[in-house]
Design an enzyme around this catalytic site. Structure first.
Site, PDB file in Angstrom:
ATOM      1  CE  LYS A   1       0.269  -2.412  10.078  1.00 44.82           C
ATOM      2  NZ  LYS A   1      -0.856  -3.069   9.344  1.00 44.82           N
TER       3      LYS A   1
ATOM      4  CE  LYS B   1       0.010   5.591   3.068  1.00 43.15           C
ATOM      5  NZ  LYS B   1      -1.360   5.033   2.955  1.00 43.15           N
TER       6      LYS B   1
ATOM      7  CE  LYS C   1      -3.329  -0.621   0.194  1.00 43.17           C
ATOM      8  NZ  LYS C   1      -3.087   0.547   1.060  1.00 43.17           N
TER       9      LYS C   1
ATOM     10  CB  THR D   1      -7.273   7.369   7.905  1.00 43.53           C
ATOM     11  OG1 THR D   1      -6.887   6.005   8.099  1.00 43.53           O
ATOM     12  CG2 THR D   1      -6.765   7.865   6.564  1.00 43.53           C
TER      13      THR D   1
ATOM     14  CG  ASN E   1     -12.906   4.355   8.074  1.00 42.55           C
ATOM     15  OD1 ASN E   1     -13.481   4.831   9.041  1.00 42.55           O
ATOM     16  ND2 ASN E   1     -11.663   3.931   8.141  1.00 42.55           N
TER      17      ASN E   1
ATOM     18  CB  SER F   1      -1.829   0.061  11.685  1.00 43.35           C
ATOM     19  OG  SER F   1      -3.085  -0.171  11.110  1.00 43.35           O
TER      20      SER F   1
HETATM   21  N1  GLU Z   1      -4.906   0.903   4.241  1.00 47.22           N
HETATM   22  C1  GLU Z   1      -4.349   1.973   5.020  1.00 47.22           C
HETATM   23  C2  GLU Z   1      -3.350   2.762   4.204  1.00 47.22           C
HETATM   24  O1  GLU Z   1      -3.395   2.758   3.009  1.00 47.22           O
HETATM   25  C3  GLU Z   1      -3.802   1.503   6.347  1.00 47.22           C
HETATM   26  C4  GLU Z   1      -2.706   0.522   6.276  1.00 47.22           C
HETATM   27  C5  GLU Z   1      -2.330  -0.070   7.621  1.00 47.22           C
HETATM   28  O2  GLU Z   1      -2.894   0.328   8.623  1.00 47.22           O
HETATM   29  O3  GLU Z   1      -1.476  -0.948   7.628  1.00 47.22           O
HETATM   30  O4  GLU Z   1      -2.546   3.475   4.727  1.00 47.22           O
END
Ligand code: GLU
Length: 401
Positions: free
Chosen positions: A67, A91, A103, A181, A212, A340
């Site tokens: 994810k 995370k 990623k 976030t 954002n 998410s």
């Molecule tokens: N890009 C965001 C992060 O770095 C969200 C990742 C997601 O929602 O999967 O946490």
């Protein structure tokens, strides 16, 4: 130059030197499980064709599908995407959601693309990576310079809404995902503020990055009467001791495309912004902003990392020595991936939850994660970054097949 990834490895090693997890776990987590690279060919509006370098790094899936977001930025490279993928595994573990870490990235300046070119780039990304993603395999999402527009296209191209999160609500997105976030960071801060001795009087905020996460965090501060004294975007930074009128700043940015030259504020440099005296400094832009070079001059009581990887390990030591508490990225910005996960869950069950339900669940997740991280840091007398890594390592070890 694997600077960012080396920084991640140092963070991992430092946590593992506090609590022993054995060498096998280190060996398994020090490299991603899979690295995928494609060249994306896109037809430009003038009929020419351009090629863009694209990546998807799948770091770990013991706890659930890979994810993490997809970033569009001219500086995207393998080292950066690998680092961000690894941070996602930690995370999602800190957030306590059943997901792994991955990623994606494309080396592109999105500002130079027309809407049509952007759409063709999104389609090309989806086609190239189709075989490696999927609702139970790998679930991408937005990151720097991407959003619901891009996710809607990838979902349509793939043919299932649960393949990505961060979609528009009309296309199966979750209510509350766009603000998650920043909201998550706010809940973490509220949960820890007494323990961080954050005196409401000195609770002024400086936000690097009015994008954002940063701009939404500014809105939340404004709603709670907390003064934002400085902020920035890629064009420059501004400062006002009286506090910035955030609603007016949104209008100014909309009109001029920049935060610079905002009436009532002074233009300053990005370097000056990071050294302003404040209660909470919120890096909400890119990696490696607080480093060996400037950490000693940081003048905040607390740093809330809404960006991924904004502080280097050398800076961590200097800040710790100065008594500045850093709320690490893998806790502070985990609200985004948490919602998410809620979005993915709604898509899988064919449900649509109310904004209130999402908010209550997000708050609960963030408060629990903050408590667990604080406990690990306190028990081991280490900073919260190591506390967060220890918590994630415990959960990863438990899930290891
Ligand atoms: N890009 C965001 C992060 O770095 C969200 C990742 C997601 O929602 O999967 O946490």
């Amino acid at each position: 130059m694997a600077q960012a990834y080396n920084n991640f490895l140092s963070q991992l090693e430092r946590a593992m030197s506090v609590k022993d997890f054995g060498t096998e776990l280190y060996g398994l987590l020090r490299s991603p499980m899979k690295q995928i690279e494609h060249q994306l060919n896109v037809t430009m509006d003038d009929g020419s064709s351009r090629t863009f370098e694209a990546y998807r790094i799948q770091h770990n899936n013991w706890r659930g599908p890979y994810k993490g977001g997809i970033r569009f930025h001219p500086q995207v490279d393998l080292d950066e995407v690998k680092t961000l993928a690894a941070l996602m595994s930690f995370k999602t573990a800190v957030a306590g959601i059943p997901m792994g870490g991955g990623k994606g990235g494309v080396t592109v300046d999105p500002k130079a693309l027309s809407q049509g070119e952007r759409e063709r780039l999104d389609r090309a990304w989806a086609q190239a990576f189709k075989a490696d993603i999927g609702p139970t395999v790998d679930v991408p999402a937005p990151d720097v310079n991407t959003g619901s527009f891009d996710m809607d296209i990838i979902a349509a191209e793939y043919g299932h809404p649960a393949v990505v999160t961060g979609k528009s609500v009309e296309h199966g997105g979750s209510l509350g995902r766009d603000t998650a976030t920043a909201m998550g960071g706010w809940y973490v801060l509220q949960q820890l503020k007494d323990r961080l001795f954050l005196d409401p009087e000195m609770f002024t905020v400086v936000i690097q990055g009015f994008g954002n996460a940063g701009a939404t965090f500014a809105d939340i501060c404004a709603r709670h009467g907390v003064k934002v004294v400085g902020t920035s975007d890629s064009s420059g930074a501004i400062y006002s001791t009286d506090g910035i009128d955030i609603a007016a700043l949104h209008a100014h940015k909309q009109a001029t495309k920049s935060v610079k030259d905002f009436p009532g504020a002074r233009n300053i440099s990005n370097a000056e912004l990071l050294e302003l005296e404040c209660g909470v400094l919120v890096p909400a832009a890119l990696e490696s902003q607080i480093t060996l070079e400037n950490a000693a001059r940081v003048n905040a009581k607390v740093i809330l990392e809404l960006a991924n990887g904004p502080t280097t390990v050398e800076a961590d030591d200097i800040l710790f020595g100065k008594g500045i508490q850093v709320i690490p990225d893998i806790l502070a910005n985990s609200g985004g991936v948490t919602v998410s996960y809620f979005e993915w869950d709604q898509n899988m069950k064919g449900e649509q939850w109310s904004a209130e339900q999402v908010d209550v669940m997000l708050k609960d997740h963030m408060e629990k994660a903050a408590e667990e991280v604080w406990k690990r840091a306190h028990e081991n007398t280490v900073d919260m970054r190591r506390g967060a890594f220890i918590l994630a390592l415990e959960r990863l070890q438990q899930a290891k097949p």
